[in-house]
Each structure stands twice: as C-alpha cells, then as structure tokens.
Design a protein around this motif. Sequence first.
Motif, PDB file in Angstrom:
ATOM      1  N   ALA A  80     -31.646  16.688  28.476  1.00 44.02           N
ATOM      2  CA  ALA A  80     -30.745  16.833  27.330  1.00 44.02           C
ATOM      3  C   ALA A  80     -29.366  16.247  27.642  1.00 44.02           C
ATOM      4  O   ALA A  80     -28.785  15.522  26.821  1.00 44.02           O
ATOM      5  CB  ALA A  80     -30.626  18.303  26.953  1.00 44.02           C
ATOM      6  N   LEU A  81     -28.850  16.528  28.829  1.00 43.36           N
ATOM      7  CA  LEU A  81     -27.553  15.976  29.219  1.00 43.36           C
ATOM      8  C   LEU A  81     -27.623  14.459  29.351  1.00 43.36           C
ATOM      9  O   LEU A  81     -26.699  13.744  28.953  1.00 43.36           O
ATOM     10  CB  LEU A  81     -27.085  16.611  30.530  1.00 43.36           C
ATOM     11  CG  LEU A  81     -26.727  18.101  30.451  1.00 43.36           C
ATOM     12  CD1 LEU A  81     -26.436  18.648  31.843  1.00 43.36           C
ATOM     13  CD2 LEU A  81     -25.532  18.323  29.532  1.00 43.36           C
ATOM     14  N   ALA A  82     -28.724  13.960  29.902  1.00 49.84           N
ATOM     15  CA  ALA A  82     -28.904  12.508  30.000  1.00 49.84           C
ATOM     16  C   ALA A  82     -28.918  11.871  28.624  1.00 49.84           C
ATOM     17  O   ALA A  82     -28.404  10.756  28.430  1.00 49.84           O
ATOM     18  CB  ALA A  82     -30.206  12.184  30.743  1.00 49.84           C
ATOM     19  N   ASN A  83     -29.455  12.588  27.649  1.00 56.75           N
ATOM     20  CA  ASN A  83     -29.565  12.031  26.296  1.00 56.75           C
ATOM     21  C   ASN A  83     -28.199  11.829  25.648  1.00 56.75           C
ATOM     22  O   ASN A  83     -28.050  10.980  24.755  1.00 56.75           O
ATOM     23  CB  ASN A  83     -30.439  12.938  25.430  1.00 56.75           C
ATOM     24  CG  ASN A  83     -31.202  12.166  24.375  1.00 56.75           C
ATOM     25  OD1 ASN A  83     -31.555  11.001  24.577  1.00 56.75           O
ATOM     26  ND2 ASN A  83     -31.478  12.788  23.248  1.00 56.75           N
ATOM     27  N   PHE A 106     -28.631  17.117  21.640  1.00 57.55           N
ATOM     28  CA  PHE A 106     -27.685  16.575  22.612  1.00 57.55           C
ATOM     29  C   PHE A 106     -27.486  15.076  22.405  1.00 57.55           C
ATOM     30  O   PHE A 106     -26.401  14.547  22.668  1.00 57.55           O
ATOM     31  CB  PHE A 106     -28.154  16.876  24.037  1.00 57.55           C
ATOM     32  CG  PHE A 106     -27.804  18.253  24.498  1.00 57.55           C
ATOM     33  CD1 PHE A 106     -26.707  18.478  25.303  1.00 57.55           C
ATOM     34  CD2 PHE A 106     -28.566  19.345  24.107  1.00 57.55           C
ATOM     35  CE1 PHE A 106     -26.358  19.752  25.721  1.00 57.55           C
ATOM     36  CE2 PHE A 106     -28.245  20.628  24.519  1.00 57.55           C
ATOM     37  CZ  PHE A 106     -27.135  20.833  25.334  1.00 57.55           C
ATOM     38  N   GLY A 107     -28.526  14.390  21.953  1.00 52.79           N
ATOM     39  CA  GLY A 107     -28.385  12.975  21.643  1.00 52.79           C
ATOM     40  C   GLY A 107     -27.346  12.754  20.558  1.00 52.79           C
ATOM     41  O   GLY A 107     -26.495  11.858  20.661  1.00 52.79           O
ATOM     42  N   TYR A 108     -27.375  13.594  19.541  1.00 53.61           N
ATOM     43  CA  TYR A 108     -26.408  13.413  18.468  1.00 53.61           C
ATOM     44  C   TYR A 108     -25.015  13.903  18.835  1.00 53.61           C
ATOM     45  O   TYR A 108     -24.031  13.468  18.238  1.00 53.61           O
ATOM     46  CB  TYR A 108     -26.941  14.046  17.178  1.00 53.61           C
ATOM     47  CG  TYR A 108     -27.977  13.144  16.569  1.00 53.61           C
ATOM     48  CD1 TYR A 108     -27.587  12.013  15.855  1.00 53.61           C
ATOM     49  CD2 TYR A 108     -29.335  13.351  16.789  1.00 53.61           C
ATOM     50  CE1 TYR A 108     -28.530  11.140  15.335  1.00 53.61           C
ATOM     51  CE2 TYR A 108     -30.281  12.480  16.275  1.00 53.61           C
ATOM     52  CZ  TYR A 108     -29.868  11.375  15.556  1.00 53.61           C
ATOM     53  OH  TYR A 108     -30.807  10.500  15.065  1.00 53.61           O
ATOM     54  N   THR A 156     -23.507   4.875  30.858  1.00 51.61           N
ATOM     55  CA  THR A 156     -24.872   4.408  31.100  1.00 51.61           C
ATOM     56  C   THR A 156     -25.287   4.700  32.533  1.00 51.61           C
ATOM     57  O   THR A 156     -26.425   5.123  32.796  1.00 51.61           O
ATOM     58  CB  THR A 156     -24.990   2.908  30.807  1.00 51.61           C
ATOM     59  OG1 THR A 156     -24.434   2.635  29.521  1.00 51.61           O
ATOM     60  CG2 THR A 156     -26.445   2.457  30.809  1.00 51.61           C
ATOM     61  N   ALA A 157     -24.372   4.514  33.476  1.00 54.23           N
ATOM     62  CA  ALA A 157     -24.657   4.813  34.882  1.00 54.23           C
ATOM     63  C   ALA A 157     -24.930   6.306  35.084  1.00 54.23           C
ATOM     64  O   ALA A 157     -25.838   6.693  35.830  1.00 54.23           O
ATOM     65  CB  ALA A 157     -23.498   4.357  35.763  1.00 54.23           C
ATOM     66  N   LEU A 158     -24.174   7.157  34.395  1.00 51.54           N
ATOM     67  CA  LEU A 158     -24.416   8.598  34.483  1.00 51.54           C
ATOM     68  C   LEU A 158     -25.782   8.959  33.915  1.00 51.54           C
ATOM     69  O   LEU A 158     -26.481   9.830  34.446  1.00 51.54           O
ATOM     70  CB  LEU A 158     -23.316   9.357  33.736  1.00 51.54           C
ATOM     71  CG  LEU A 158     -21.955   9.425  34.433  1.00 51.54           C
ATOM     72  CD1 LEU A 158     -20.913  10.006  33.488  1.00 51.54           C
ATOM     73  CD2 LEU A 158     -22.042  10.260  35.704  1.00 51.54           C
ATOM     74  N   GLY A 159     -26.174   8.284  32.828  1.00 48.98           N
ATOM     75  CA  GLY A 159     -27.507   8.495  32.279  1.00 48.98           C
ATOM     76  C   GLY A 159     -28.596   8.145  33.275  1.00 48.98           C
ATOM     77  O   GLY A 159     -29.609   8.850  33.396  1.00 48.98           O
ATOM     78  N   ILE A 160     -28.395   7.069  34.023  1.00 51.45           N
ATOM     79  CA  ILE A 160     -29.359   6.665  35.045  1.00 51.45           C
ATOM     80  C   ILE A 160     -29.493   7.739  36.119  1.00 51.45           C
ATOM     81  O   ILE A 160     -30.602   8.112  36.524  1.00 51.45           O
ATOM     82  CB  ILE A 160     -28.939   5.325  35.692  1.00 51.45           C
ATOM     83  CG1 ILE A 160     -29.055   4.191  34.680  1.00 51.45           C
ATOM     84  CG2 ILE A 160     -29.787   5.020  36.924  1.00 51.45           C
ATOM     85  CD1 ILE A 160     -28.427   2.896  35.156  1.00 51.45           C
ATOM     86  N   VAL A 161     -28.352   8.250  36.581  1.00 57.04           N
ATOM     87  CA  VAL A 161     -28.362   9.273  37.633  1.00 57.04           C
ATOM     88  C   VAL A 161     -29.145  10.510  37.182  1.00 57.04           C
ATOM     89  O   VAL A 161     -29.988  11.043  37.915  1.00 57.04           O
ATOM     90  CB  VAL A 161     -26.921   9.658  38.022  1.00 57.04           C
ATOM     91  CG1 VAL A 161     -26.924  10.875  38.955  1.00 57.04           C
ATOM     92  CG2 VAL A 161     -26.222   8.486  38.700  1.00 57.04           C
ATOM     93  N   LEU A 162     -28.891  10.955  35.959  1.00 62.79           N
ATOM     94  CA  LEU A 162     -29.574  12.149  35.467  1.00 62.79           C
ATOM     95  C   LEU A 162     -31.068  11.905  35.261  1.00 62.79           C
ATOM     96  O   LEU A 162     -31.902  12.724  35.660  1.00 62.79           O
ATOM     97  CB  LEU A 162     -28.926  12.602  34.160  1.00 62.79           C
ATOM     98  CG  LEU A 162     -27.519  13.206  34.304  1.00 62.79           C
ATOM     99  CD1 LEU A 162     -26.858  13.346  32.947  1.00 62.79           C
ATOM    100  CD2 LEU A 162     -27.582  14.556  35.004  1.00 62.79           C
TER     101      LEU A 162
END
Length: 208
Positions: A28-31, A159-161, A191-197
């Motif tokens: 959810a956080l990654a989203n 979370f995406g919205y 985007t980098a944080l999304g990758i990490v999660l």
Amino acid sequence: METHERELTARELLMKYIFPNRTLWILALANIFVYIARYAMVDWGPPYLKEVKGASLAEGGFSTLVIEFAGAAGMLSMGWFSDKLGGRRARVSVMAMIPLTLAFAGILIVPRGMLWLDMALFAVIGFLVYVPVMFSGVVSLDLTSKKAVGTAAGFVGFFGYVGRVIQGKGLGWIAQHYGWDAALWSVVGCTALGIVLLAFLWNVRPRG
C-alpha cells in the motif's frame, strides 16, 4: 444439512486480514509512490515540455498520447512476461521501475531542442509506468485470505489515490517554488522509494 459460513463485516475484515498484514502495508505504501510516478508526466508533461523544452501546445499535448499508447503495449507485454516468471508481479514491477527511474532522470539531461528524444523517453515512461499500477491490485490478492481480496484491493487502491492527490498538489507546488528540475528530481526520488518498498515483495507469487 447445508451450512453457510457467516459473512464477516467490513470492520472484522480490516481488523483480522488487513491491518495486521505487514506485507500488505508495504504494498500500500509503495502504491503511493507508484501513483506519483504514474501521473507525473501525464499531468505535468505538457506544461513541462512547453516551459522548459520549448515545445508548442500541440507538441506538449502529443506527449500524453505517447504515454498512453506506449502504456497499452507495456501492460500487454509485461503481463505476458510476469506469467513467464510464475506470476511474480511485484518482481516485474521492480524490474520495470528501475529503467523508469532512469527515464525520468534522462528527461532532465536532454537539452532543449531535442524534442524527439524527450518523446522517446516519454514512450519509455508510458511503456513502464503502468506495469506496477496494473499489478498493485493483483499482488494485493496474493497477500491476504480469499475472504478479504476485495477489501485488500480497495485498501491498496486507496493509498494509490493518496499518491495521486500528493502528486497533483505537490509537484505543482515544487515546480512553482523551486523550479521544474526540483519537481522532476522529486519524481525520481519517489520512484526510487517505490522500488525499495516493492523489493520486499520480490518473491511473492500467486497462491496455489
């Protein structure tokens, strides 16, 4: 005698299957960051190209078409690729977001007057950015009980919205106060944080 299992209330579903699920929270956080990346150039690409790269209004608007058409191709091809990897959707999302991050950074480097190269990078962004968006809901189904798949998908989608709202307000504010370079670097960072999660979900695969 046929027995029917009692339907759980929304509160029971949340308290039993959603809120205690750490991996679902990670997704959810990654989203949030996935949706920031998704809408960054869809919303801000045309004004960015016009103000920074010298594009006309029509050329700036064309960038949105480039992203959307490339996105359709990306979802089809990456969906097929994820099936070849045994349904590891989060893994494919990470693999898509790494070059996506580089494409966002590449736009910053392309000099003014090379609009064709900007458009090529927009095509790369479109091809890749819808992959984690498409898979976020699917991965959520693999992280919880069959009783709560709809609730899990809604939880992750919410979370995406949140990310959509942050992007809409935040990027405009950053661009206005600190310039377009700062706005795009913030997208690169998100985007980098999304990758990490999403990397924490690297081995998630469909149940059964």
